[in-house]
Scaffold this motif. Sequence first.
Motif, mmCIF file in Angstrom:
data_model
loop_
_atom_site.group_PDB
_atom_site.id
_atom_site.type_symbol
_atom_site.label_atom_id
_atom_site.label_comp_id
_atom_site.label_asym_id
_atom_site.label_seq_id
_atom_site.Cartn_x
_atom_site.Cartn_y
_atom_site.Cartn_z
ATOM 1 N N ARG A 109 -9.718 -4.225 -5.952
ATOM 2 C CA ARG A 109 -9.342 -3.875 -4.601
ATOM 3 C C ARG A 109 -9.277 -2.294 -4.170
ATOM 4 O O ARG A 109 -9.542 -2.049 -3.299
ATOM 5 C CB ARG A 109 -8.113 -4.228 -4.216
ATOM 6 N N HIS A 110 -9.543 -1.585 -5.240
ATOM 7 C CA HIS A 110 -9.569 -0.047 -5.155
ATOM 8 C C HIS A 110 -10.871 0.444 -5.233
ATOM 9 O O HIS A 110 -11.140 1.875 -5.417
ATOM 10 C CB HIS A 110 -8.601 0.337 -6.121
ATOM 11 N N GLN A 111 -12.003 -0.434 -5.482
ATOM 12 C CA GLN A 111 -13.320 0.365 -5.960
ATOM 13 C C GLN A 111 -13.782 1.057 -5.002
ATOM 14 O O GLN A 111 -14.373 2.101 -5.031
ATOM 15 C CB GLN A 111 -14.173 -0.816 -6.349
ATOM 16 N N ASP A 112 -13.467 0.910 -3.618
ATOM 17 C CA ASP A 112 -14.179 1.660 -2.770
ATOM 18 C C ASP A 112 -13.355 2.824 -2.574
ATOM 19 O O ASP A 112 -13.637 4.121 -2.264
ATOM 20 C CB ASP A 112 -14.254 0.871 -1.385
ATOM 21 N N VAL A 127 -2.833 -0.046 -3.485
ATOM 22 C CA VAL A 127 -2.079 -1.055 -3.580
ATOM 23 C C VAL A 127 -1.384 -1.412 -4.899
ATOM 24 O O VAL A 127 -2.030 -1.630 -5.860
ATOM 25 C CB VAL A 127 -2.460 -2.332 -3.079
ATOM 26 N N GLY A 128 -0.060 -1.529 -4.888
ATOM 27 C CA GLY A 128 0.716 -1.779 -6.004
ATOM 28 C C GLY A 128 1.873 -3.080 -5.749
ATOM 29 O O GLY A 128 1.858 -3.229 -4.627
ATOM 30 N N ALA A 186 -7.285 6.423 -13.627
ATOM 31 C CA ALA A 186 -7.303 5.039 -12.936
ATOM 32 C C ALA A 186 -7.065 4.171 -14.349
ATOM 33 O O ALA A 186 -7.410 3.377 -14.893
ATOM 34 C CB ALA A 186 -8.748 4.712 -12.673
ATOM 35 N N PRO A 187 -5.506 3.982 -14.292
ATOM 36 C CA PRO A 187 -4.923 3.086 -15.500
ATOM 37 C C PRO A 187 -5.143 1.717 -14.835
ATOM 38 O O PRO A 187 -5.169 1.415 -13.741
ATOM 39 C CB PRO A 187 -3.400 3.404 -15.414
ATOM 40 N N ASP A 234 0.710 -1.283 -0.005
ATOM 41 C CA ASP A 234 -0.017 -0.033 0.077
ATOM 42 C C ASP A 234 0.938 1.181 0.126
ATOM 43 O O ASP A 234 1.969 1.400 0.411
ATOM 44 C CB ASP A 234 -0.897 -0.125 1.272
ATOM 45 N N LYS A 235 0.546 2.248 -0.758
ATOM 46 C CA LYS A 235 1.514 3.176 -1.055
ATOM 47 C C LYS A 235 0.707 4.628 -1.081
ATOM 48 O O LYS A 235 -0.315 4.648 -1.460
ATOM 49 C CB LYS A 235 2.257 2.836 -2.448
ATOM 50 N N ILE A 236 1.437 5.853 -0.794
ATOM 51 C CA ILE A 236 1.142 7.286 -1.106
ATOM 52 C C ILE A 236 2.549 7.874 -1.671
ATOM 53 O O ILE A 236 3.797 7.471 -1.068
ATOM 54 C CB ILE A 236 0.941 7.854 0.155
#
Length: 322
Positions: free
Chosen positions: A176-179, A218-219, A193-194, A131-133
């Motif tokens: 996993r990123h829908q929300d 998350v990547g 959103a690529p 999980d990243k910023i």
Amino acid sequence: MQHDDAATTDIHTLEAVALTATRSAAVASYAWVGRRDQKAADAAATAAMRAALADAPGRGTVVIGEGEKDDAPMLFNGEVVGTGRGPDFDIAVDPLEGTSFCARDHPGALATIAFGVRGAFWSPGPGFYMDKIVVPAPAKDVIDLDDPPERTLEKVAGALGKQVRELRVVIMDKPRHQDLIRRVVRAGAAVQAPAGGDVGGSLAVLLPTLDVDLLLGVGGTPEGVMTAAAVRALGGGMLGRLAPQRAEEADAIRAAGLSLDRVYDCDELVSGDAFFVATGVSGGPLLGRPRERDGVTIAESLLITDGQVRHITHTTFEKARG
């Protein structure tokens, strides 16, 4: 990385090797653009990059290899490359970042690599996802991975002198990123959103010409460590935490003695001098794709090191057949 004349010569030589490696990988995988065969494209990029790295002066150790998480061809962790005559250095690598982009002829596929001094790159062991910023330099001191996304947007917007509605956020288009995407859009920010390619998304954050303000979600962990080399070189901000996507991955991380709760900052992910290189494969706003005509091949690369971004165009002439 160091400052004496001999070290400077070594650095420039290693930069040239890294550029040759990504260029070779990009040109080799470009032959597979649009052919719907991700593994063949990845294999071509890996073979070309491995061949280029064999000529590197010194002893390079791959400490962050790409491929284990998706059973792809790879430069594997612990692999040693180079001639052995010269400095020791570590390598973080993804010969083809965005394999699906390459296979489908979508923009964004890159050949990527980072070189660092020995011990510079944190090893995630069996942790394949993170999980990243990622934020530009003015917002580096306001981010917290435990903040809800709405609070992150408010803090980053304030640091950048913007309103939340002016922010553009990269979040990969994954189930996993829908929300997360819904919450960011509901808060007022725009989402790019690529389908993949979080290294390219992070570079868009770091380069002011691409009008992206932060990356969330998350990547891949290998991609995260390579990204951290670019972030560190440009003074940006980054936080990461292991985020296993399967129970088996979580168990392996715990067995390796790594924490699922610890948040790593950029200087922990890359703790020593390093530089990052990428070459375009399938084109896009960051880097163009290789172009071939009348025996001439042109490829575009970025070299990010010591606060500088260099855009490099490689021109190669085919040898005449005699």
